[in-house]
Motif scaffolding. Structure first.
Motif, short mmCIF file in Angstrom:
data_model
loop_
_atom_site.label_atom_id
_atom_site.label_comp_id
_atom_site.label_asym_id
_atom_site.label_seq_id
_atom_site.Cartn_x
_atom_site.Cartn_y
_atom_site.Cartn_z
N LYS A 197 0.82 -1.20 0.00
CA LYS A 197 0.00 0.00 0.00
C LYS A 197 0.86 1.26 0.00
O LYS A 197 0.62 2.20 -0.77
CB LYS A 197 -0.92 -0.01 1.22
N GLN A 198 1.89 1.29 0.86
CA GLN A 198 2.75 2.46 0.92
C GLN A 198 3.50 2.66 -0.39
O GLN A 198 3.68 3.79 -0.86
CB GLN A 198 3.75 2.32 2.08
N PHE A 199 3.91 1.57 -1.00
CA PHE A 199 4.62 1.66 -2.28
C PHE A 199 3.71 2.20 -3.38
O PHE A 199 4.09 3.10 -4.15
CB PHE A 199 5.17 0.29 -2.67
N ILE A 200 2.50 1.68 -3.48
CA ILE A 200 1.57 2.12 -4.52
C ILE A 200 1.22 3.60 -4.31
O ILE A 200 1.20 4.39 -5.27
CB ILE A 200 0.31 1.24 -4.51
N ASP A 201 0.94 4.00 -3.06
CA ASP A 201 0.61 5.40 -2.80
C ASP A 201 1.79 6.32 -3.14
O ASP A 201 1.61 7.38 -3.76
CB ASP A 201 0.23 5.57 -1.32
N TYR A 202 2.98 5.91 -2.72
CA TYR A 202 4.16 6.74 -2.97
C TYR A 202 4.44 6.86 -4.47
O TYR A 202 4.69 7.95 -4.99
CB TYR A 202 5.36 6.13 -2.26
N TYR A 203 4.38 5.74 -5.18
CA TYR A 203 4.68 5.76 -6.61
C TYR A 203 3.61 6.54 -7.37
O TYR A 203 3.92 7.32 -8.29
CB TYR A 203 4.76 4.33 -7.14
N THR A 204 2.32 6.33 -7.00
CA THR A 204 1.24 7.05 -7.68
C THR A 204 1.37 8.55 -7.49
O THR A 204 1.21 9.34 -8.43
CB THR A 204 -0.12 6.56 -7.17
N GLU A 205 1.65 8.96 -6.25
CA GLU A 205 1.81 10.39 -5.97
C GLU A 205 3.00 10.97 -6.74
O GLU A 205 2.92 12.08 -7.28
CB GLU A 205 2.00 10.59 -4.47
N SER A 206 4.10 10.22 -6.78
CA SER A 206 5.28 10.70 -7.51
C SER A 206 4.99 10.85 -8.99
O SER A 206 5.37 11.86 -9.62
CB SER A 206 6.45 9.74 -7.29
N VAL A 207 4.30 9.85 -9.56
CA VAL A 207 3.99 9.90 -10.99
C VAL A 207 3.05 11.06 -11.30
O VAL A 207 3.25 11.82 -12.27
CB VAL A 207 3.39 8.57 -11.46
N LYS A 208 2.01 11.24 -10.46
CA LYS A 208 1.07 12.35 -10.69
C LYS A 208 1.77 13.69 -10.58
O LYS A 208 1.52 14.61 -11.37
CB LYS A 208 -0.07 12.26 -9.68
N GLN A 209 2.63 13.81 -9.59
CA GLN A 209 3.35 15.08 -9.42
C GLN A 209 4.25 15.37 -10.62
O GLN A 209 4.29 16.50 -11.13
CB GLN A 209 4.16 15.03 -8.13
N ASN A 210 4.97 14.35 -11.07
CA ASN A 210 5.84 14.54 -12.24
C ASN A 210 5.04 14.87 -13.49
O ASN A 210 5.43 15.74 -14.29
CB ASN A 210 6.68 13.28 -12.47
N GLU A 211 3.91 14.17 -13.69
CA GLU A 211 3.09 14.43 -14.86
C GLU A 211 2.48 15.83 -14.79
O GLU A 211 2.39 16.53 -15.80
CB GLU A 211 1.99 13.38 -14.97
N SER A 212 2.05 16.26 -13.59
CA SER A 212 1.49 17.60 -13.43
C SER A 212 2.53 18.66 -13.74
O SER A 212 2.25 19.64 -14.44
CB SER A 212 0.96 17.77 -12.02
N HIS A 213 3.73 18.46 -13.26
CA HIS A 213 4.81 19.41 -13.56
C HIS A 213 5.10 19.45 -15.06
O HIS A 213 5.33 20.53 -15.63
CB HIS A 213 6.06 19.02 -12.79
N ALA A 214 5.09 18.27 -15.69
CA ALA A 214 5.37 18.22 -17.12
C ALA A 214 4.29 18.93 -17.93
O ALA A 214 4.57 19.70 -18.86
CB ALA A 214 5.51 16.77 -17.57
N VAL A 215 3.01 18.70 -17.57
CA VAL A 215 1.91 19.33 -18.29
C VAL A 215 1.93 20.85 -18.09
O VAL A 215 1.74 21.63 -19.04
CB VAL A 215 0.56 18.74 -17.82
N THR A 216 2.19 21.28 -16.85
CA THR A 216 2.27 22.72 -16.58
C THR A 216 3.41 23.37 -17.36
O THR A 216 3.25 24.45 -17.96
CB THR A 216 2.45 22.96 -15.08
#
Length: 721
Positions: A197-216
């Motif tokens: 659970k901690q791994f999935i949450d951490y990885y999902t948050e990291s991916v979303k943050q990176n994708e958000s930064h890339a889109v912005t």
């Protein structure tokens, strides 16, 4: 042979090979009997890296994914799962559970039991804060360092968890397998599920943050490129407005076409002017000066009218050329040309010619050519003026074209950059909407205990200790350089062998019992081997009688061999003389108590010579001391005494000193027909002994061979095997 010797060594130490593994098995049994049962929990995480069903919108992007790239992605995910910050989250969760739940996973450690309730509350607050902020405990902070000590005491720290945690890709599938072993099934399942659970949450948050930064970032870049493109387009439009430029390509093409037309007309006018002038010159040559006066005087008034019409025609021609050959001037020009033609015809009709010469047609033709020449002349001038104007216009368009092309180039680059950023923005925006999401497809559940490995550990301990003992014995056997078999003695000395004798240590050898009742196998074997040696000696002597027995070192068994051979020869009814030639250790003399001593027998004293008895077995002893044979008697005298002994006895056996006694042994060998040497088994040949072996080689045919003594070698068993 070598393998057989190794197995003999194993047989010799068979007790050790039994006791040590047995002790290891017993010790292993007591060590593993109290080990707790092992419970394993297992979970599966779907990554979506190679799952085609999760790449519907980007199948082309995943169709050419290389195996190496897939391996790197899985390795990256597994490395993230093993991050200390994520394992620390599991540690915090375990400790929080044991502090708050009435049924902890493990018994409280000594350090945990010593805490007061308020201290436990403080520890719980720290753990919850660290868990929420995903932060590690600081060892430099005293309070947090004490919490680290509590985790270690409960074996909830990162190091102990990683010992029993297994994270790996499930063969070539799309899944990551996570398993954990512990003594508690609930503990194993809790660790696996919490980590996933901690791994999935951490990885999902990291991916979303990176994708958000890339889109912005791409959105801002897209606005910048759009503004740059608009600015370049505006500059071009403003420049065209300021300079009155509509379409440079079309304008330049039109002006160039007009220039080509005017050039063609100019060439045609030049051609007409030259041709008409040539024709006029030819006609003028046909007229005399008087005729010309006559004609010009008569036609003067008509010529004035023609000139006036020509001037009007020239004006219209000039306007016609300047207007770009506009058709509205064409009718006026045609009308004036018609009027000019009529005036010329009238002039021709009114000509008063010389009756002697009929030149009416030439005059008419001349006037017509002059008009055509003048028209061509004036049209060339107008055409040249228009050509100059058109060339000026065309030249004026060149800097405009260069500037416009520069603007067009900048607009083209800005447009390409804008389209590239737009494509990347659309692609990134699409991927961010359908990015790969990790899914725990199989939850970890408490399972039954794993099959016990206690019996396997016990068996492995026994087998391991047995192989360790065998390996150690093999090492000892490999580095062992001692001589154990007759073949080894022959190979290392390169000297012949007469035979060998078995070891009968621990018993007093009674030679008389050898030939009586065969009460023991060892005595029986010794008697058989002695008979074989006796036979080989007889073959070597070939009628000779004096046999010397020596050895390299003391106490190798040469005295026993000498006594045994003497007794053996006496049993076949031969007269035997046994001479104790070892002055350093007179064992035979001390045992047999002979009546005659060699100091008396070999002494060069003709008046008092000792004589030996003629019994079957006679012993000639010595009194010992620091003396040698040739110090007792001269070599010639000793030789004569040996000649006398050969006549009285069938076999003369000399027990000499060992070769380490140097001349005390070698002096006896001067008078022996054959020499045999005794070598004790389980000893190695040292460098100092090699000189004595070289001496025995120097005896050549006088050396009969070796007798290997005190050996465990059994030729019969070897043949049977």
């Amino acid at each position: 042979m070598e393998i057989g010797n190794f197995f003999n060594l194993l047989k010799k130490h068979r007790t050790t090979l039994i006791i040590i593994p047995l002790v290891a098995v017993i010790a292993s049994f007591f060590l593993v009997k109290n080990l707790p049962d092992d419970y394993q929990s297992h979970a599966e995480i779907a990554t979506g890296i190679i799952d085609a069903s999760r790449h519907i919108l980007d199948k082309d992007a995943t169709a050419n994914v290389q195996e190496q790239q897939v391996y790197r992605e899985f390795s990256n995910l597994i490395a993230i799962m093993k991050l200390k910050k994520l394992v620390d989250q599991v540690s915090y969760s375990l400790m929080i559970h044991d502090l708050t739940d009435p049924y902890p996973f493990r018994k409280p450690s000594k350090e945990l039991l010593e805490l007061h309730s308020y201290e436990k509350d403080n520890v719980l607050a720290i753990l919850k804060k660290k868990f929420a902020t995903l932060e590690p405990l600081s060892v430099y902070d005293k309070t947090e360092n004490s919490v680290v000590g509590l985790l270690r005491s409960m074996k909830y720290d990162e190091r102990n968890i990683m010992k029993d945690l297994v994270i790996m890709r499930n063969e070539d599938s799309d899944f990551i397998s996570v398993s954990f072993d512990s003594e508690n099934p609930q503990l194993s399942a809790f660790v696996v599920n919490t980590l996933c659970k901690q791994f999935i949450d951490y990885y999902t948050e990291s991916v979303k943050q990176n994708e958000s930064h890339a889109v912005t970032f791409l959105s801002n870049l897209l606005d910048t490129k759009r503004k740059a493109l608009s600015d370049q387009t505006g500059k071009l439009q403003q420049y065209k407005i300021e300079n009155g430029v509509l379409n440079l390509d079309e304008q330049s093409k039109a002006i160039f076409g007009q220039i080509m037309v005017y050039n063609d007309k100019k060439l045609q006018a030049d051609k007409d002017m030259i041709a008409n002038q040539g024709a006029i010159d030819a006609i003028n040559q046909k007229f005399t000066p008087d005729d010309r006066k006559y004609v010009e005087a008569v036609t003067n008034k008509y010529n004035q009218a023609i000139i006036s019409t020509q001037e009007q025609l020239h004006t219209l021609e000039d306007q016609y050329v300047r207007s770009g050959f506009n058709n509205k001037y064409k009718e006026s020009i045609d009308s004036l040309q018609q009027q000019l033609a009529n005036q010329i015809n009238l002039t021709s009709d009114k000509y008063i010619t010389n009756p002697l010469i009929a030149k009416d047609d030439q005059i008419k033709q001349k006037l017509t050519l002059e008009v055509s020449r003048d028209l061509a002349k004036y049209s060339v001038k107008s055409i040249e003026n228009e050509l100059a104007s058109l060339n000026a216009k065309f030249s004026r368009l060149v800097p405009f074209d260069a500037k416009v092309k520069t603007y067009d180039f900048d607009i083209d680059i800005a447009g390409k950059e804008y389209l590239d950023v737009l494509n990347k923005y659309n692609e990134t925006n699409l991927r961010s909407s359908f990015s790969i999401k990790l899914i725990q497809v199989e939850m970890a559940q408490p399972d039954v205990a794993q099959p016990s490995k206690k019996m396997l550990l016990i068996i492995l301990s026994g087998i391991g200790s047995l192989f360790a003992c065998i390996f150690w014995l093999f090492v000892l056997f490999y580095i062992d350089d001692t001589i154990k078999s007759p073949a080894e003695l022959v190979n290392k000395t390169q000297l012949p062998l007469l035979g060998y004798l078995n070891k009968i240590s621990g018993e007093n050898l009674d030679l008389r019992k050898l030939w009586d009742v065969e009460h023991r196998d060892k005595m029986k074997t010794f008697k058989e081997l002695l008979r074989s040696i006796r036979f080989e000696i007889d073959q070597e002597l070939r009628g000779e009688k004096v046999l010397a027995i020596t050895s390299i070192e003391p106490a190798e068994g040469k005295t026993l061999l000498a006594i045994s051979l003497a007794y053996s020869y006496s049993m076949i009814n031969k007269r035997v003389l046994l001479i104790d030639g070892n002055f350093n250790n007179a064992t035979i003399s001390n045992t047999a108590q002979p009546q005659t001593y060699l100091e008396d027998y070999f002494k060069s004293n003709p008046l008092g010579q000792q004589e030996l008895s003629s019994s079957n077995t006679t012993v000639l002893g010595n009194r010992g001391g620091d003396v040698t044979l040739l110090e007792i008697g001269s070599e010639v005298f000793v030789k004569s005494r040996f000649d006398d002994l050969r006549s009285k006895y069938d076999v003369v056996i000399i027990d000499t000193a060992p070769l380490t006694a140097l001349n005390k042994s070698k002096e006896w060998l001067l008078f022996a027909n054959k020499t045999i040497a005794v070598f004790e088994a389980n000893k190695k040949i040292s460098n100092s002994q090699k000189q004595h072996i070289a001496y025995l080689k120097g005896l050549e045919n006088r050396f009969a061979g070796w007798v290997l003594n005190k050996t465990d070698y059994n030729q019969k068993k070897e043949k049977n095997s």
